[in-house]
Design a protein around this motif. Sequence first.
Motif, PDB file in Angstrom:
ATOM      1  N   LEU A  88      37.034  80.838  24.350  1.00 34.93           N
ATOM      2  CA  LEU A  88      37.961  81.826  23.749  1.00 34.93           C
ATOM      3  C   LEU A  88      37.124  83.099  23.678  1.00 34.93           C
ATOM      4  O   LEU A  88      38.042  84.294  24.018  1.00 34.93           O
ATOM      5  CB  LEU A  88      37.825  81.199  22.062  1.00 34.93           C
ATOM      6  CG  LEU A  88      38.591  82.150  21.082  1.00 34.93           C
ATOM      7  CD1 LEU A  88      39.305  81.277  20.051  1.00 34.93           C
ATOM      8  CD2 LEU A  88      37.798  83.145  20.505  1.00 34.93           C
ATOM      9  N   HIS A 163      43.527  77.937  14.916  1.00 35.01           N
ATOM     10  CA  HIS A 163      43.457  77.311  16.232  1.00 35.01           C
ATOM     11  C   HIS A 163      42.741  76.032  15.959  1.00 35.01           C
ATOM     12  O   HIS A 163      42.234  75.746  14.978  1.00 35.01           O
ATOM     13  CB  HIS A 163      42.849  78.032  17.272  1.00 35.01           C
ATOM     14  CG  HIS A 163      43.694  78.936  18.340  1.00 35.01           C
ATOM     15  ND1 HIS A 163      44.342  78.589  19.100  1.00 35.01           N
ATOM     16  CD2 HIS A 163      43.661  80.373  17.987  1.00 35.01           C
ATOM     17  CE1 HIS A 163      45.066  79.660  19.443  1.00 35.01           C
ATOM     18  NE2 HIS A 163      44.667  80.829  18.976  1.00 35.01           N
ATOM     19  N   VAL A 169      42.992  79.174  24.714  1.00 42.56           N
ATOM     20  CA  VAL A 169      43.718  80.374  24.047  1.00 42.56           C
ATOM     21  C   VAL A 169      44.002  81.494  25.173  1.00 42.56           C
ATOM     22  O   VAL A 169      43.376  81.667  26.110  1.00 42.56           O
ATOM     23  CB  VAL A 169      42.769  81.037  23.152  1.00 42.56           C
ATOM     24  CG1 VAL A 169      43.571  82.442  22.309  1.00 42.56           C
ATOM     25  CG2 VAL A 169      42.242  80.177  22.014  1.00 42.56           C
ATOM     26  N   ALA A 234      47.943  78.375  17.949  1.00 45.76           N
ATOM     27  CA  ALA A 234      48.696  79.343  18.242  1.00 45.76           C
ATOM     28  C   ALA A 234      49.717  80.098  17.338  1.00 45.76           C
ATOM     29  O   ALA A 234      50.850  80.692  17.698  1.00 45.76           O
ATOM     30  CB  ALA A 234      49.368  79.107  19.426  1.00 45.76           C
ATOM     31  N   THR A 291      49.538  78.828  24.270  1.00 48.59           N
ATOM     32  CA  THR A 291      48.269  78.051  24.071  1.00 48.59           C
ATOM     33  C   THR A 291      48.544  76.666  24.660  1.00 48.59           C
ATOM     34  O   THR A 291      49.286  75.904  24.388  1.00 48.59           O
ATOM     35  CB  THR A 291      47.723  77.802  22.600  1.00 48.59           C
ATOM     36  OG1 THR A 291      47.440  79.126  21.981  1.00 48.59           O
ATOM     37  CG2 THR A 291      46.869  76.859  22.330  1.00 48.59           C
TER      38      THR A 291
END
Length: 558
Positions: A88, A163, A169, A234, A291
């Motif tokens: 991420l 998330h 991501v 997401a 996502t």
Amino acid sequence: MAGGLVLFAAALHVATREVLVLAAVGIAASTIDDGVIDLIYLSIWLRRRALRMRSVPAANLPPGSSWMAIMVPAWDEAAVIAPMLRSLTTRLDYPKYRVFVGVYPNDPATLAAVRSVVDYRISPVICTRPGSTTKADCLNHIWRAVIAHEAEASIRFKAIVFHDAEDVVDRHELRVFDNLIPGLAMVQLPVIPLVDPGSRWISGHYLDEFAESHGKDIIVRGAIGAAVPSAGVACAIDRDVLAMIAGVTGTPFDPACMTEDYELGMKVAALGHRGALVRIPGFAGGRTVATHEHFPATFETAVKQKTRWLLGIALSGWDRIGWQGGLADRYMLLRDRKSIVTPLLTIFGYVAVAIVLVDAEVSMVVPAALRFDPLVAAQSPLAALLWLNTIALGWRLGLRASFTAATHGWREGLRAVPEQSSAMRSMRLPRRARCGATHASALGTKVRRGTRRHISSPCPPSDANHDGAPDASLARMRVAAAVVGDVPRPGDAVRLRRGGRGGGRRRKHGDRVDMDASAMDRGGKADRGSTSARIDASASSSLSKIRREREDAACSRQ
């Protein structure tokens, strides 16, 4: 003796016809309901094609300047949370954000994994109660930590992003959120399940389900003005709107709720704000900003997850939400709760087919039965219903396959047809039995314990190398053209780009206008290739093996 057989054959023949009529009528009613959604989507798609509308690529949007808070609840995620956080922080193309990871005091392994990722933007949040609790309870702890961080750092977050610990991501997602909020109170990006080579028929059906849901169903909800439910990942919500939901208690989520993500979208709509599913390409001609994540790969874990969804949305949601909102909202709530009845109709249809076969066998044993009236007369209403159901079945299978192929490639599209009648249908009856028992036992309780999803660590899709700086002239557009079914205020104007001409025309809106061409293109041309081709095959295979081992161990413990 012969007379008794004839009487039995006659009674069976009459009963068979009645069962067939009931099954045909019930399935036809559900078919008409689904057909309404299909027609609305088709009208949107045709309209957008006629206007040649195009959305602004996320890479061309102005860079973000507002603070974003990312919430990640984690219980027993020691094996996956560190790779997810590294992925991420490496991938996100956004300057100002903080990641708050909720962990539990009796889960030191997960806490150690979070702290192993040395990054000033990551903050572990230790819940006060030992785990596991519901996800909503963990999110409430994270929310209080976000508020405390604002006071300590003298900043104010623009939006709260949700998330899970297994999410991959997209690099542009925060830029999309920054440009759409506060114009929208809630923004949901598509969720794309990752292909698991070792579980084609169990985890594979999630590919088909999300492809159609986030490619058509949720788009229609927003287009007709109904509340758009959050997927729980997401998803971003305006910080001030979430504070309004939290109210004086300071807890935006009910700890007793099993599907807090679904109810979040309903609460946003109840406050008079709008949410939308947004499909926008990352680059011109590129894949959709979305996502990716793993889903359960074993039958038992998939049934448990589906049970939680059905229980929280259809049964518990009925008690908690009721029938709020206008006509469009109530219609969509009815569709959500139809999931209780639809599989029963399918099973009833199979029973009707079995009885028809028995009736045919009896007619061969009892010659007098050959003189009975046919079960289905050639020009009867029942014949018309059966033809309608047969054609509709082919249409539904073809539609599901087309959405799956648009996201995951033609091979997965072909596999979607048998998946509809195997893995997904085979888990419907046990999950409804679990739902009935769980709902009955939960009616008298105040807090329900969470059901954890066992997944593997994220295996990110590779990003193609694209050059090009953001177009400064797009700063004023605020990516308004990225929202499906946007409803501008009366008097607002939107510039519609004509594909291939570079020009546009300006028109006034007092009615709904659908603005995202990529949504109707179901991901754009680049998405028509196989998503799995962008995943490192060897890594995905090994991670899937780890996930299945964890699921088996979890099931044996339970």
